[in-house]
Design an enzyme around this catalytic site. Structure first.
Site, short mmCIF file in Angstrom:
data_model
loop_
_atom_site.label_atom_id
_atom_site.label_comp_id
_atom_site.label_asym_id
_atom_site.label_seq_id
_atom_site.Cartn_x
_atom_site.Cartn_y
_atom_site.Cartn_z
N GLU A 103 -105.19 -10.55 20.04
CA GLU A 103 -104.57 -10.29 18.73
C GLU A 103 -105.07 -11.30 17.71
OE1 GLU A 103 -100.29 -9.60 19.16
OE2 GLU A 103 -99.99 -10.54 17.21
N GLU A 107 -99.89 -12.31 8.68
CA GLU A 107 -98.50 -11.85 8.60
C GLU A 107 -97.82 -12.48 7.38
OE1 GLU A 107 -97.30 -11.52 13.25
OE2 GLU A 107 -97.61 -13.55 12.51
N GLN A 120 -98.72 -16.22 7.22
CA GLN A 120 -98.94 -16.84 8.53
C GLN A 120 -100.20 -16.25 9.17
OE1 GLN A 120 -95.78 -17.95 11.44
NE2 GLN A 120 -96.46 -16.17 12.60
N THR A 121 -101.01 -17.11 9.76
CA THR A 121 -102.15 -16.64 10.57
C THR A 121 -101.93 -17.08 12.00
OG1 THR A 121 -103.46 -18.64 10.15
CG2 THR A 121 -103.79 -16.78 8.64
N GLY A 132 -98.80 -20.00 21.10
CA GLY A 132 -99.05 -19.51 19.75
C GLY A 132 -99.94 -20.50 19.01
N ARG A 133 -100.70 -19.99 18.08
CA ARG A 133 -101.60 -20.84 17.29
C ARG A 133 -101.35 -20.58 15.80
NH1 ARG A 133 -104.55 -20.55 22.44
NH2 ARG A 133 -105.92 -22.33 22.57
N GLU A 134 -100.08 -20.67 15.43
CA GLU A 134 -99.67 -20.31 14.07
C GLU A 134 -100.03 -21.38 13.04
OE1 GLU A 134 -97.58 -20.48 16.66
OE2 GLU A 134 -96.65 -18.51 16.93
N TRP A 198 -86.69 -14.46 13.07
CA TRP A 198 -87.58 -15.64 12.99
C TRP A 198 -88.32 -15.80 11.68
CZ3 TRP A 198 -92.89 -14.99 12.22
CH2 TRP A 198 -93.33 -13.66 12.26
N GLY A 202 -87.37 -19.75 10.03
CA GLY A 202 -87.01 -19.70 11.44
C GLY A 202 -85.79 -18.82 11.72
N ARG A 273 -94.41 -29.68 19.74
CA ARG A 273 -94.75 -28.43 20.41
C ARG A 273 -95.97 -28.61 21.31
NH1 ARG A 273 -96.55 -23.29 16.99
NH2 ARG A 273 -96.45 -21.69 18.62
#
Ligand code: NAG
Length: 299
Positions: A103, A107, A120-121, A132-134, A198, A202, A273
């Site tokens: 994916e 967003e 958001q990428t 996740g790599r947000e 979310w 958040g 994280r």
């Protein structure tokens, strides 16, 4: 600073004009995925509106799957109170490979009262959704006011995300990422949905349907990819093929300028994280200083 931003915007406008050659229409490249009753295509414009109301959210996907390519849309977001609303343009293969899907995401996370839309990428490789790599960014314009161009360039070992022709994030695959880099053919999707759990701070601010229906309009699709072929025939990359390339020196300067001004979150600097940063992360002290100012506890 004003001079810099001015130059930035003029360059963005010129790029917009130069790029119009390879635009395709919604009906040629896409079809409805769900919530058909809330999808309206405008054939003469090649555009589409997708809506979320009390009855349903909606979304579309590309008819073809692609191996790498350059994918772009011009998008205008719903212009009201949109906390909890998520609007997307992304690539995925979760229908074909449900447990090992890839994916690449753009967003938009709805705005709370007095706030702004956040972009958001993210990306996933081979079903590794646990990592996740947000990244998130504010934009230098209101994305609900007018159309702006958003794009993903995906190659065998690189991903670049663009806003109005300006690269905002560039990922280079490194060997230690193993299968966590998107590698299998994907479709492109556009969706609008309820992300109240979310999306906005958040999940602090929920979607309020009394401000709906929420409508997102997509146009100016550029689908310059290598179409995937089940027979395993040679890659069909279309006329000239997609331009898979890294960044020029000038693009890198513009990207860095964007990131240290507008980035609001990056997984690369989130020590709680990821106590050890993921392997593709490239440390930049100016980015860190900027993020630390925004949220000292996280960065
Ligand atoms: C949106 O999602 C939230 C959280 O899942 C849910 O509580 C709420 O009922 C949903 N709203 C609508 C209108 O579907």
């Amino acid at each position: 600073m004003v001079g810099f931003l001015g130059t930035f915007l003029i360059i963005a406008t010129i790029t917009t004009i130069a790029k119009s050659a390879s635009i395709t229409t919604f009906n040629k490249a896409f079809k409805p995925l769900y919530g058909d009753s809330n999808i309206v295509a405008y054939e003469d414009e090649g555009s589409v509106e997708i809506a979320m109301d009390e009855s349903t959210s909606s979304g579309f996907h590309s008819k073809k799957m692609y191996n790498n390519g350059y994918f772009e849309t011009s998008l205008k977001l719903p212009n009201s109170y949109t906390a909890g609303v998520v609007v997307t343009f992304y690539s995925s293969n979760n229908q074909k490979y449900p447990y090992r899907h890839d994916e690449i995401d753009l967003e938009f996370l709805g705005r709370p009262r007095g706030g702004r839309w956040s972009l958001q990428t993210n990306f996933y490789g081979n079903g590794h959704v646990e990592r996740g790599r947000e990244e998130r960014y504010d934009l230098w314009f209101d994305p609900a006011e007018d159309f702006h161009r958003y794009a993903i360039r995906w190659g065998p070992d690189m991903i670049t995300y663009y806003v109005d022709g300006i690269p905002i994030r560039h990922v280079t695959k490194v060997p230690s990422m193993r299968d966590e880099f998107p590698s299998k053919e994907m479709r492109l999707y556009g969706t609008i949905w309820n992300g109240s759990d979310w999306a906005t701070n958040g999940g602090k601010y929920k979607m309020d349907m009394s401000y709906g229906p929420f409508v997102a309009k997509y146009s100016g699709f550029v689908m310059n990819g290598c179409a995937f072929n089940e027979t395993g025939a040679a890659r069909d990359c279309g006329e000239g093929g997609p331009e898979i390339r890294g960044l020029t020196r000038e693009e890198r300067v513009r990207m860095n300028g964007f990131r240290r001004k507008w980035m609001t979150y990056s997984y690369c600097y989130d020590k709680k994280r990821y106590p050890v940063a993921l392997p593709e992360c490239v440390f930049n002290s100016k980015e860190l200083r900027h993020l630390h100012k925004i949220h000292p506890k996280t960065f």
